[in-house]
Design a protein around this motif. Structure first.
Motif, PDB file in Angstrom:
ATOM      1  N   SER A 133       0.843  -1.187   0.000  1.00 16.13           N
ATOM      2  CA  SER A 133       0.000   0.000   0.000  1.00 16.13           C
ATOM      3  C   SER A 133       0.883   1.243   0.000  1.00 16.13           C
ATOM      4  O   SER A 133       2.065   1.166  -0.337  1.00 16.13           O
ATOM      5  N   TRP A 134       0.298   2.371   0.438  1.00 14.23           N
ATOM      6  CA  TRP A 134       0.963   3.663   0.294  1.00 14.23           C
ATOM      7  C   TRP A 134       0.711   4.536   1.519  1.00 14.23           C
ATOM      8  O   TRP A 134      -0.372   4.520   2.098  1.00 14.23           O
ATOM      9  N   GLY A 147      -2.271   4.232   4.146  1.00 10.31           N
ATOM     10  CA  GLY A 147      -3.163   3.321   3.448  1.00 10.31           C
ATOM     11  C   GLY A 147      -2.919   1.877   3.822  1.00 10.31           C
ATOM     12  O   GLY A 147      -1.873   1.517   4.369  1.00 10.31           O
ATOM     13  N   SER A 150      -5.489  -3.054  -0.705  1.00 10.17           N
ATOM     14  CA  SER A 150      -6.871  -3.107  -1.187  1.00 10.17           C
ATOM     15  C   SER A 150      -7.553  -4.381  -0.700  1.00 10.17           C
ATOM     16  O   SER A 150      -6.967  -5.459  -0.713  1.00 10.17           O
ATOM     17  N   LEU A 162     -10.069   2.669  -1.850  1.00  9.18           N
ATOM     18  CA  LEU A 162      -8.617   2.614  -2.003  1.00  9.18           C
ATOM     19  C   LEU A 162      -7.959   3.846  -1.388  1.00  9.18           C
ATOM     20  O   LEU A 162      -8.594   4.901  -1.249  1.00  9.18           O
ATOM     21  N   PRO A 163      -6.671   3.738  -1.000  1.00  9.64           N
ATOM     22  CA  PRO A 163      -5.949   4.944  -0.577  1.00  9.64           C
ATOM     23  C   PRO A 163      -6.040   6.024  -1.652  1.00  9.64           C
ATOM     24  O   PRO A 163      -5.917   5.730  -2.848  1.00  9.64           O
ATOM     25  N   THR A 164      -6.278   7.257  -1.229  1.00  7.76           N
ATOM     26  CA  THR A 164      -6.502   8.343  -2.179  1.00  7.76           C
ATOM     27  C   THR A 164      -5.552   9.495  -1.905  1.00  7.76           C
ATOM     28  O   THR A 164      -5.473   9.994  -0.777  1.00  7.76           O
ATOM     29  N   PHE A 232      -4.184   2.610  -5.826  1.00  5.57           N
ATOM     30  CA  PHE A 232      -4.583   3.848  -5.158  1.00  5.57           C
ATOM     31  C   PHE A 232      -5.309   4.738  -6.150  1.00  5.57           C
ATOM     32  O   PHE A 232      -5.307   4.488  -7.364  1.00  5.57           O
ATOM     33  N   ASN A 233      -5.965   5.758  -5.627  1.00  4.13           N
ATOM     34  CA  ASN A 233      -6.614   6.779  -6.454  1.00  4.13           C
ATOM     35  C   ASN A 233      -5.880   8.100  -6.300  1.00  4.13           C
ATOM     36  O   ASN A 233      -5.238   8.358  -5.278  1.00  4.13           O
TER      37      ASN A 233
END
Length: 277
Positions: A133-134, A147, A150, A162-164, A232-233
């Motif tokens: 993730s991020w 984040g 998913s 999702l992480p944005t 991610f977004n």
């Protein structure tokens, strides 16, 4: 030759490709997503035009040779062989050399422009990749978002979880890229550019998002079992909406910056002079 181009046109029409898609060389996104994307599209299209011209000439010469020098009825034995034709050999050497140098020169020019640091960027963000993730540090606002991997299997509407990463439209962005564990790669698909993230080393990206919208991002470097779920977004929003998101993160208690204390490998020299010596 007319039939060849007619068949290409028919395929494009039947596939539903628009004039805008064709003008962008079928790359994703819309014109001007960032201040770099039109430059990348131009380089891509120029390369394809040159390659189509070279291909058409090569195919034409090949079919001309096949037809003109085919074996006729009643002919026997080997045809006259052509050897040591200096003009042809020079052409076969010089033309590819010119094309290669041209590709290199235009690519180096555009890469230098894209990679050029921007002094005093409007927004600075630190992005830390991790399996899988991020983490996003909004340096100027002193808030962060952490984040998680998913948690869906492709069901409709699940991408919203999702992480944005939020970016203000029309503002110059400086992104600091690093990794906690293994090699990752930060890729926002419609931005047409990606950059690797290495443990112990910091990379940078500079760009200005110019079109509001939601864009898909992913890790572009195979990084382990759940690499495909490292998604991610990116939301490019107005300044007011960006400020509201920063306030929401602060209200949620996400104040401060995530640092390297959670990195898996603490002794990698990378670019740290204290470790490298």
């Amino acid at each position: 030759m007319i039939a060849f181009f007619s068949s290409i046109a028919a395929v494009l029409v039947l596939s539903g490709c628009s004039a805008e898609q064709f003008s962008r060389g079928y790359l994703p996104g819309v014109p001007g997503v960032t201040n770099h994307t039109d430059r990348i599209v131009g380089l891509w299209n120029t390369a394809w035009i040159v390659l189509w011209i070279v291909g058409i000439i090569a195919w034409a010469l090949m079919f001309w040779a096949i037809i003109v020098y085919r074996r006729r009825r009643g002919e026997t034995g080997m045809p006259v062989q052509l050897r040591y034709n200096n003009p042809i050999e020079v052409m076969f050497t010089v033309v590819p050399l010119i094309i290669t140098i041209g590709f290199f020169a235009f690519t180096a020019r555009d890469t230098a422009a894209i990679e050029a640091p921007v002094a005093n960027s409007d927004v600075e963000i630190s992005i830390i990749a991790k399996q899988w993730s991020w983490d996003f540090n909004y340096v100027d606002s002193n808030v962060y978002y952490s984040g998680i991997q998913s948690q869906f299997e492709g069901e409709e509407g699940s991408e919203a979880a999702l992480p944005t990463l939020y970016l203000p439209v029309g503002k110059s962005i400086k992104v600091e890229l690093s990794s906690r564990d293994v090699i990752h790669s930060f890729w926002v698909i419609d931005f047409l550019y990606k950059k690797d993230m290495f443990p112990g080393k910091t990379n940078y990206m500079y760009f200005t998002p110019q079109v509001e919208g939601t864009y898909k991002g992913k890790c572009a470097e195979l990084c382990g079992e759940f690499h495909s779920m490292m998604l991610f977004n990116v939301k490019v929003v107005s300044q007011a909406e960006y400020d509201a998101q920063m306030a929401a993160l602060a209200a949620a208690g996400n104040v401060g910056q995530l640092d390297g204390r959670y990195d898996r490998n603490q002794n990698l020299p990378g670019s740290n002079p204290e470790i490298r010596g």
